[in-house]
Motif scaffolding. Structure first.
Motif, PDB file in Angstrom:
ATOM      1  N   THR A 180      89.044  68.128  24.831  1.00  0.00           N
ATOM      2  CA  THR A 180      90.037  69.069  25.291  1.00  0.00           C
ATOM      3  C   THR A 180      90.454  69.981  24.336  1.00  0.00           C
ATOM      4  O   THR A 180      90.579  69.495  23.250  1.00  0.00           O
ATOM      5  CB  THR A 180      91.192  68.215  26.031  1.00  0.00           C
ATOM      6  N   THR A 181      90.759  71.297  24.622  1.00  0.00           N
ATOM      7  CA  THR A 181      90.965  72.156  23.460  1.00  0.00           C
ATOM      8  C   THR A 181      91.669  73.427  24.130  1.00  0.00           C
ATOM      9  O   THR A 181      91.307  73.900  25.499  1.00  0.00           O
ATOM     10  CB  THR A 181      89.797  72.789  22.747  1.00  0.00           C
ATOM     11  N   ASP A 182      92.611  73.979  23.297  1.00  0.00           N
ATOM     12  CA  ASP A 182      93.214  75.417  23.938  1.00  0.00           C
ATOM     13  C   ASP A 182      92.297  76.498  23.392  1.00  0.00           C
ATOM     14  O   ASP A 182      92.672  77.603  24.320  1.00  0.00           O
ATOM     15  CB  ASP A 182      94.534  75.373  23.318  1.00  0.00           C
ATOM     16  N   GLY A 183      91.475  76.385  22.680  1.00  0.00           N
ATOM     17  CA  GLY A 183      90.899  77.574  22.195  1.00  0.00           C
ATOM     18  C   GLY A 183      89.636  77.226  21.285  1.00  0.00           C
ATOM     19  O   GLY A 183      89.656  76.381  20.716  1.00  0.00           O
ATOM     20  N   THR A 184      88.630  78.186  21.250  1.00  0.00           N
ATOM     21  CA  THR A 184      87.388  77.958  20.379  1.00  0.00           C
ATOM     22  C   THR A 184      87.355  79.274  19.876  1.00  0.00           C
ATOM     23  O   THR A 184      87.157  80.527  20.394  1.00  0.00           O
ATOM     24  CB  THR A 184      86.237  77.622  21.549  1.00  0.00           C
ATOM     25  N   PHE A 185      87.044  79.233  18.450  1.00  0.00           N
ATOM     26  CA  PHE A 185      86.824  80.389  17.796  1.00  0.00           C
ATOM     27  C   PHE A 185      85.208  80.242  17.046  1.00  0.00           C
ATOM     28  O   PHE A 185      84.811  79.152  16.578  1.00  0.00           O
ATOM     29  CB  PHE A 185      87.515  80.491  16.368  1.00  0.00           C
ATOM     30  N   ILE A 186      84.539  81.431  17.448  1.00  0.00           N
ATOM     31  CA  ILE A 186      83.110  81.274  17.327  1.00  0.00           C
ATOM     32  C   ILE A 186      82.680  82.053  15.970  1.00  0.00           C
ATOM     33  O   ILE A 186      82.907  83.394  16.022  1.00  0.00           O
ATOM     34  CB  ILE A 186      82.210  81.649  18.498  1.00  0.00           C
ATOM     35  N   PHE A 187      82.168  81.702  15.121  1.00  0.00           N
ATOM     36  CA  PHE A 187      81.820  82.163  13.618  1.00  0.00           C
ATOM     37  C   PHE A 187      80.333  81.759  13.182  1.00  0.00           C
ATOM     38  O   PHE A 187      79.961  80.874  12.138  1.00  0.00           O
ATOM     39  CB  PHE A 187      82.814  81.834  12.791  1.00  0.00           C
ATOM     40  N   ILE A 188      79.511  82.365  13.945  1.00  0.00           N
ATOM     41  CA  ILE A 188      77.880  82.014  13.596  1.00  0.00           C
ATOM     42  C   ILE A 188      77.310  83.424  13.129  1.00  0.00           C
ATOM     43  O   ILE A 188      76.180  83.440  13.185  1.00  0.00           O
ATOM     44  CB  ILE A 188      77.218  81.228  14.872  1.00  0.00           C
ATOM     45  N   GLY A 189      78.039  84.336  12.804  1.00  0.00           N
ATOM     46  CA  GLY A 189      77.495  85.762  12.242  1.00  0.00           C
ATOM     47  C   GLY A 189      77.955  86.761  13.155  1.00  0.00           C
ATOM     48  O   GLY A 189      78.441  86.682  14.248  1.00  0.00           O
ATOM     49  N   TYR A 190      77.378  88.162  12.702  1.00  0.00           N
ATOM     50  CA  TYR A 190      77.782  89.266  13.287  1.00  0.00           C
ATOM     51  C   TYR A 190      76.561  90.274  13.306  1.00  0.00           C
ATOM     52  O   TYR A 190      75.730  90.174  12.397  1.00  0.00           O
ATOM     53  CB  TYR A 190      79.002  89.843  12.382  1.00  0.00           C
ATOM     54  N   GLN A 191      76.319  90.839  14.096  1.00  0.00           N
ATOM     55  CA  GLN A 191      75.262  91.794  14.369  1.00  0.00           C
ATOM     56  C   GLN A 191      75.720  93.116  14.699  1.00  0.00           C
ATOM     57  O   GLN A 191      76.499  93.668  15.664  1.00  0.00           O
ATOM     58  CB  GLN A 191      74.603  91.284  15.810  1.00  0.00           C
ATOM     59  N   PRO A 192      75.446  94.185  13.568  1.00  0.00           N
ATOM     60  CA  PRO A 192      75.831  95.456  13.900  1.00  0.00           C
ATOM     61  C   PRO A 192      74.829  96.032  14.856  1.00  0.00           C
ATOM     62  O   PRO A 192      73.425  95.653  14.972  1.00  0.00           O
ATOM     63  CB  PRO A 192      75.466  96.116  12.499  1.00  0.00           C
ATOM     64  N   ASN A 193      75.393  97.086  15.625  1.00  0.00           N
ATOM     65  CA  ASN A 193      74.470  97.606  16.543  1.00  0.00           C
ATOM     66  C   ASN A 193      73.642  98.716  16.142  1.00  0.00           C
ATOM     67  O   ASN A 193      73.571 100.065  16.464  1.00  0.00           O
ATOM     68  CB  ASN A 193      75.260  98.231  17.654  1.00  0.00           C
ATOM     69  N   THR A 194      72.867  98.587  15.109  1.00  0.00           N
ATOM     70  CA  THR A 194      71.811  99.401  14.548  1.00  0.00           C
ATOM     71  C   THR A 194      70.253  99.245  14.751  1.00  0.00           C
ATOM     72  O   THR A 194      69.680  99.935  14.065  1.00  0.00           O
ATOM     73  CB  THR A 194      72.014  99.357  13.008  1.00  0.00           C
TER      74      THR A 194
END
Length: 306
Positions: free
Chosen positions: A230-244
Motif C-alpha cells: 500500500t502506498t500513496d505515491g511512487t517516484f521512478i528514477f531509472i534514468g532519463y532520455q533526451p529526445n535527440t
C-alpha cells in the motif's frame, strides 16, 4: 519563395516557449515547430508549486500562458508536425517535415526536451500525475505525511529518496539488484535514515488504485513471489532520455545522447543553439529550462547581429 525566419525553434516545452518569447520580443521573426502538444513535460505535471512568483498552478495552465505570451509578441507556432530532416550547415538552416513542407532560418534553437525512462508496466500511464512522479523536487511536498515508494538504485534514486523523507513518513526503495549502483556516500546516507526501508532484488509489476494510486505489485526476482504494498505515491528514477534520436548525425551529442552546449547554449554547429532537458546538465526543472531558453534566445540574437 518561403519566408526565411530569423530563428526556428524546435520544441515547445518550457525552454522552447521561453526562447520564443525572448526572440520574438527582440523583433526576430520566430517560428516554433513542435511535434507534440505545446507545453512538453509541463502538461504532464498535475500541479506546479515551485515556479517563482506563481502560486500553485496546473502544468497545462502555465504552458498555455507561455504559449499565449509568445504568440502575443508575434511568435508563430506549428504543432503536431513531424520533422523528417535537418540541414543545419551554412548560413541558412533548413528543416524539412514529413509532409514535404520546408522551413528556413538564419539560426536554430533545439529544444526537443526529454522524457524520464518508464517502467512500461500495468497502470503506469493511468497514474502518471495521480500518484506516479518522476521528480521529487517538483512533487515531494504533495506527499507530506504520506508513505511513498522510490524505484531505482543509482545516485538520483537514493538522493531523492533521502530528500523525500523531509515530507513523507516512510520511503520504501525498490531495487532490482542486491546492491546499489550509487556512490558510497549516497548509499550510506540512505541506509542511516530511519524513514527509509529497502526491498532488494525486486521489481514493480503494476500500479493499482481508484482515481489515484493506492498500491503497487512487487515481484521478488530470485523466487518469483509477488506481494502488494500500500502506498500513496511512487517516484521512478531509472534514468532519463533526451529526445535527440533524430539529431545523432546532425549535432554533437555526449555518451548520454544529450546535446553538448557551452555556457551560452551554443552547439557544435555555428548558428545552432540548444536548451532545456535535451542538453548536458544535471538539474531538470521548469525553471532551469526557462533559464536555458532565455540564454539560447539572447545568444541567437547576438549571433544574428554579428
Amino acid at each position: 519563395m518561403n519566408e526565411v525566419f530569423d530563428t526556428i525553434i524546435v520544441g515547445a516545452g518550457a525552454a522552447g516557449l521561453t526562447a520564443g518569447i525572448y526572440a520574438s520580443r527582440a523583433k526576430l521573426s520566430t517560428l516554433i515547430l513542435n511535434e507534440g502538444a505545446v507545453g512538453g513535460q509541463m502538461v504532464l505535471t498535475e500541479e506546479i508549486a515551485n515556479y517563482p512568483g506563481v502560486p500553485t498552478t496546473k502544468g497545462y495552465m502555465l504552458a498555455n500562458n507561455m504559449k499565449m505570451q509568445a504568440k502575443s509578441f508575434g511568435c508563430k507556432i506549428k504543432s503536431n508536425v513531424k520533422i523528417a530532416k535537418y540541414d543545419l550547415d551554412g548560413d541558412i538552416k533548413t528543416i524539412e517535415l514529413e509532409d514535404g513542407r520546408t522551413f528556413q532560418g538564419r539560426s536554430v534553437i533545439l529544444t526537443p526536451g526529454g522524457r524520464p525512462r518508464s517502467l512500461n508496466i500495468e497502470g503506469e500511464d493511468q497514474f502518471k500525475g495521480k500518484g506516479i512522479s518522476y521528480c521529487a523536487t517538483c512533487d515531494g511536498d504533495f506527499f507530506t505525511g504520506k508513505e511513498v515508494v522510490v524505484v531505482g538504485g543509482g545516485n538520483s534514486a537514493l538522493e531523492e529518496a533521502v530528500a523525500l523523507t523531509n515530507f513523507a513518513t516512510k520511503v520504501t526503495i525498490v531495487h532490482q539488484f542486491d546492491q546499489f549502483q550509487a556512490f558510497k556516500h549516497a548509499v550510506e546516507e540512505a541506509e542511516k535514515n530511519p524513514k527509509i526501508e529497502f526491498v532488494m532484488e525486486s521489481e514493480l509489476r503494476g500500479f493499482y488504485g481508484n482515481g489515484s494510486l493506492q498500491k503497487v505489485s512487487i515481484e521478488h526476482l530470485p523466487t518469483g513471489n509477488r506481494s502488494e504494498l500500500t502506498t500513496d505515491g511512487t517516484f521512478i528514477f531509472i534514468g532519463y532520455q533526451p529526445n535527440t534520436e533524430d539529431l545523432k548525425e546532425v549535432i554533437e551529442l555526449n555518451n548520454h545522447n544529450e546535446i553538448v552546449v557551452d555556457a551560452d547554449m551554443r552547439t557544435s554547429v555555428k548558428g545552432v543553439f540548444a536548451a532545456g532537458d535535451c542538453i548536458n546538465k544535471r538539474y531538470r526543472q521548469v525553471t532551469t529550462a526557462v533559464a536555458d531558453g532565455t540564454i539560447a534566445a539572447l545568444s541567437a540574437s547576438d549571433y544574428l547581429r554579428n
